[in-house]
Scaffold this motif. Sequence first.
Motif, PDB file in Angstrom:
ATOM      1  N   GLY A 116       0.805  -1.217   0.000  1.00  0.00           N
ATOM      2  CA  GLY A 116       0.000   0.000   0.000  1.00  0.00           C
ATOM      3  C   GLY A 116       0.838   1.265   0.000  1.00  0.00           C
ATOM      4  O   GLY A 116       0.527   2.240  -0.692  1.00  0.00           O
ATOM      5  N   THR A 117       1.921   1.266   0.762  1.00  0.00           N
ATOM      6  CA  THR A 117       2.766   2.459   0.869  1.00  0.00           C
ATOM      7  C   THR A 117       3.485   2.756  -0.442  1.00  0.00           C
ATOM      8  O   THR A 117       3.819   3.909  -0.733  1.00  0.00           O
ATOM      9  CB  THR A 117       3.787   2.277   2.013  1.00  0.00           C
ATOM     10  N   LEU A 118       3.696   1.746  -1.276  1.00  0.00           N
ATOM     11  CA  LEU A 118       4.394   1.948  -2.544  1.00  0.00           C
ATOM     12  C   LEU A 118       3.589   2.816  -3.512  1.00  0.00           C
ATOM     13  O   LEU A 118       4.167   3.387  -4.450  1.00  0.00           O
ATOM     14  CB  LEU A 118       4.723   0.593  -3.179  1.00  0.00           C
ATOM     15  N   ARG A 119       2.299   2.948  -3.292  1.00  0.00           N
ATOM     16  CA  ARG A 119       1.492   3.788  -4.186  1.00  0.00           C
ATOM     17  C   ARG A 119       1.968   5.232  -4.182  1.00  0.00           C
ATOM     18  O   ARG A 119       1.801   5.957  -5.170  1.00  0.00           O
ATOM     19  CB  ARG A 119       0.017   3.727  -3.768  1.00  0.00           C
ATOM     20  N   ASP A 120       2.543   5.679  -3.071  1.00  0.00           N
ATOM     21  CA  ASP A 120       2.984   7.072  -2.941  1.00  0.00           C
ATOM     22  C   ASP A 120       4.497   7.179  -2.809  1.00  0.00           C
ATOM     23  O   ASP A 120       5.007   8.145  -2.235  1.00  0.00           O
ATOM     24  CB  ASP A 120       2.316   7.715  -1.720  1.00  0.00           C
ATOM     25  N   ALA A 121       5.231   6.205  -3.319  1.00  0.00           N
ATOM     26  CA  ALA A 121       6.687   6.224  -3.179  1.00  0.00           C
ATOM     27  C   ALA A 121       7.312   5.472  -4.341  1.00  0.00           C
ATOM     28  O   ALA A 121       6.633   4.779  -5.105  1.00  0.00           O
ATOM     29  CB  ALA A 121       7.091   5.581  -1.850  1.00  0.00           C
ATOM     30  N   ASP A 122       8.617   5.640  -4.464  1.00  0.00           N
ATOM     31  CA  ASP A 122       9.369   4.882  -5.462  1.00  0.00           C
ATOM     32  C   ASP A 122       9.874   3.562  -4.900  1.00  0.00           C
ATOM     33  O   ASP A 122      10.124   2.615  -5.651  1.00  0.00           O
ATOM     34  CB  ASP A 122      10.554   5.717  -5.954  1.00  0.00           C
ATOM     35  N   ALA A 123      10.028   3.514  -3.590  1.00  0.00           N
ATOM     36  CA  ALA A 123      10.455   2.289  -2.913  1.00  0.00           C
ATOM     37  C   ALA A 123      10.056   2.394  -1.447  1.00  0.00           C
ATOM     38  O   ALA A 123       9.825   3.493  -0.927  1.00  0.00           O
ATOM     39  CB  ALA A 123      11.958   2.076  -3.045  1.00  0.00           C
ATOM     40  N   PHE A 168       9.446  -2.077  -4.338  1.00  0.00           N
ATOM     41  CA  PHE A 168      10.014  -1.047  -5.206  1.00  0.00           C
ATOM     42  C   PHE A 168       9.382  -1.093  -6.593  1.00  0.00           C
ATOM     43  O   PHE A 168       8.869  -2.127  -7.038  1.00  0.00           O
ATOM     44  CB  PHE A 168      11.534  -1.190  -5.312  1.00  0.00           C
ATOM     45  N   ARG A 169       9.459   0.061  -7.244  1.00  0.00           N
ATOM     46  CA  ARG A 169       9.009   0.179  -8.628  1.00  0.00           C
ATOM     47  C   ARG A 169      10.136  -0.261  -9.569  1.00  0.00           C
ATOM     48  O   ARG A 169      11.321  -0.236  -9.189  1.00  0.00           O
ATOM     49  CB  ARG A 169       8.576   1.610  -8.916  1.00  0.00           C
ATOM     50  N   PRO A 170       9.804  -0.636 -10.804  1.00  0.00           N
ATOM     51  CA  PRO A 170      10.821  -1.182 -11.708  1.00  0.00           C
ATOM     52  C   PRO A 170      12.015  -0.267 -11.950  1.00  0.00           C
ATOM     53  O   PRO A 170      13.126  -0.754 -12.189  1.00  0.00           O
ATOM     54  CB  PRO A 170      10.036  -1.418 -13.003  1.00  0.00           C
ATOM     55  N   ALA A 171      11.822   1.063 -11.892  1.00  0.00           N
ATOM     56  CA  ALA A 171      12.918   1.981 -12.185  1.00  0.00           C
ATOM     57  C   ALA A 171      14.095   1.809 -11.229  1.00  0.00           C
ATOM     58  O   ALA A 171      15.231   2.163 -11.574  1.00  0.00           O
ATOM     59  CB  ALA A 171      12.411   3.427 -12.133  1.00  0.00           C
ATOM     60  N   LEU A 172      13.859   1.264 -10.038  1.00  0.00           N
ATOM     61  CA  LEU A 172      14.961   1.092  -9.089  1.00  0.00           C
ATOM     62  C   LEU A 172      16.034   0.160  -9.643  1.00  0.00           C
ATOM     63  O   LEU A 172      17.218   0.294  -9.294  1.00  0.00           O
ATOM     64  CB  LEU A 172      14.430   0.547  -7.760  1.00  0.00           C
ATOM     65  N   LEU A 173      15.668  -0.747 -10.527  1.00  0.00           N
ATOM     66  CA  LEU A 173      16.644  -1.684 -11.068  1.00  0.00           C
ATOM     67  C   LEU A 173      17.740  -0.978 -11.855  1.00  0.00           C
ATOM     68  O   LEU A 173      18.869  -1.482 -11.941  1.00  0.00           O
ATOM     69  CB  LEU A 173      15.946  -2.725 -11.947  1.00  0.00           C
ATOM     70  N   GLU A 174      17.430   0.173 -12.413  1.00  0.00           N
ATOM     71  CA  GLU A 174      18.466   0.922 -13.123  1.00  0.00           C
ATOM     72  C   GLU A 174      19.543   1.405 -12.159  1.00  0.00           C
ATOM     73  O   GLU A 174      20.738   1.426 -12.501  1.00  0.00           O
ATOM     74  CB  GLU A 174      17.841   2.109 -13.860  1.00  0.00           C
ATOM     75  N   TYR A 175      19.148   1.773 -10.959  1.00  0.00           N
ATOM     76  CA  TYR A 175      20.122   2.192  -9.950  1.00  0.00           C
ATOM     77  C   TYR A 175      20.921   0.996  -9.438  1.00  0.00           C
ATOM     78  O   TYR A 175      22.118   1.116  -9.142  1.00  0.00           O
ATOM     79  CB  TYR A 175      19.413   2.896  -8.798  1.00  0.00           C
ATOM     80  N   ALA A 198      19.228  10.175  -3.805  1.00  0.00           N
ATOM     81  CA  ALA A 198      20.109  11.245  -4.277  1.00  0.00           C
ATOM     82  C   ALA A 198      19.609  11.839  -5.588  1.00  0.00           C
ATOM     83  O   ALA A 198      19.859  13.020  -5.884  1.00  0.00           O
ATOM     84  CB  ALA A 198      21.527  10.703  -4.448  1.00  0.00           C
ATOM     85  N   ALA A 199      18.894  11.038  -6.366  1.00  0.00           N
ATOM     86  CA  ALA A 199      18.352  11.511  -7.640  1.00  0.00           C
ATOM     87  C   ALA A 199      16.964  12.127  -7.484  1.00  0.00           C
ATOM     88  O   ALA A 199      16.323  12.462  -8.483  1.00  0.00           O
ATOM     89  CB  ALA A 199      18.298  10.362  -8.635  1.00  0.00           C
ATOM     90  N   GLY A 200      16.496  12.271  -6.238  1.00  0.00           N
ATOM     91  CA  GLY A 200      15.204  12.901  -5.991  1.00  0.00           C
ATOM     92  C   GLY A 200      14.059  11.945  -5.775  1.00  0.00           C
ATOM     93  O   GLY A 200      12.912  12.367  -5.584  1.00  0.00           O
ATOM     94  N   GLY A 201      14.331  10.629  -5.786  1.00  0.00           N
ATOM     95  CA  GLY A 201      13.272   9.655  -5.534  1.00  0.00           C
ATOM     96  C   GLY A 201      12.886   9.605  -4.073  1.00  0.00           C
ATOM     97  O   GLY A 201      13.654  10.003  -3.192  1.00  0.00           O
ATOM     98  N   GLN A 202      11.697   9.117  -3.821  1.00  0.00           N
ATOM     99  CA  GLN A 202      11.187   9.051  -2.451  1.00  0.00           C
ATOM    100  C   GLN A 202      11.127   7.603  -1.979  1.00  0.00           C
ATOM    101  O   GLN A 202      10.539   6.738  -2.651  1.00  0.00           O
ATOM    102  CB  GLN A 202       9.792   9.673  -2.353  1.00  0.00           C
TER     103      GLN A 202
END
Length: 345
Positions: A116-123, A168-175, A198-202
């Motif tokens: 549920g918390t992932l809806r408002d976060a990147d991870a 986490f959302r899929p974009a985290l895999l790039e990091y 550091a890149a501005g993600g939450q």
Amino acid sequence: MKGLILAAGRGSRLLPISATRAKHAVPVAGVPIIARAVQSLRDAGIHDIGIVCSPSSETDLRDATQHSGHLTFIRQREALGTGHAVLSARAFLEREPTLLYLGDNLFEDRLTPLIGTLRDADAVVGVKQVPNPQAYGVAVVKNGRLLRLVEKPRKPESNLAACGVFSFRPALLEYVQDLLPSDRGEIEFPQALGALMAAGGQVRAVEFTGFWSDAGAPDDLLSANLHFLSHLQPRIEGRVERSVVNGPVVIEAGAAVEDSVITGPVWIGPHALVRGATIGPGVSIGAHARVDSARVHATLIDDFARILHPTQPIVRSLIGRHALVTAPSDTGLQMVIGDRSVMRM
């Protein structure tokens, strides 16, 4: 959402128990650690689950989860860290959100809040208040938001440990892909959270309040065993003769208890034999094990072990599969002690 369990680690802190099988296959209150991990994900509503394993651990993990429904096993051919393990599963994850579970963790709380918390976060990272945060990765959190993770600091900034579960959302895999090896020579998944922030993600934090253990060392495993035993619902399907059974006790089908006193919580596995013994509280006895004329308290006895007429009580002990504990011979104490064994006399 996909579920991913990392279970390729060697388990060096649990040697020699883990010398001959994956630590994640070790039973806690009769249920393998890895099977409890799968059930935690299923209880959170996740059914497409992958397990990252090593080539040497796959068979053990398949055996330990044979009653856990469909699972996808993914081999991590080299032990290059948690981040590398996640990248090994990239094709399985298919760019879907993921609930990541480090496989030697055990939780009482449901994992649903991480979804549920992932809806408002990147991870999202799970955290837990602990009395010794310097032994863990420490999470510094403000208003539910993760500020940083610090690995085993000498002077912790908080008492919140990162407790081995993330969403986490899929974009985290790039990091994760861009991470460099740590001082240990491994790709460390938590470092990707720092790069994301550091890149501005939450990154948000979800605090658990119930029991948690990483079950990676003998004392942790015994504590987890006692915790899950204490939640047993009494059930006797085996044979009990001339014995006293008190408290929450499970005696599985095919097991036999004769001339003994059993004080729960105790779990006695299928086809085990207990004869002339005083057992409990806080004891689990594996399938086909035999305990004869012994006093056993707060101990985990694994499958096919034999405890035969020891002269001293057995307390807070781990006894592995096919092990033998018995009385000294006429010529005195005899020991066959393998690498990294522990014996206190």
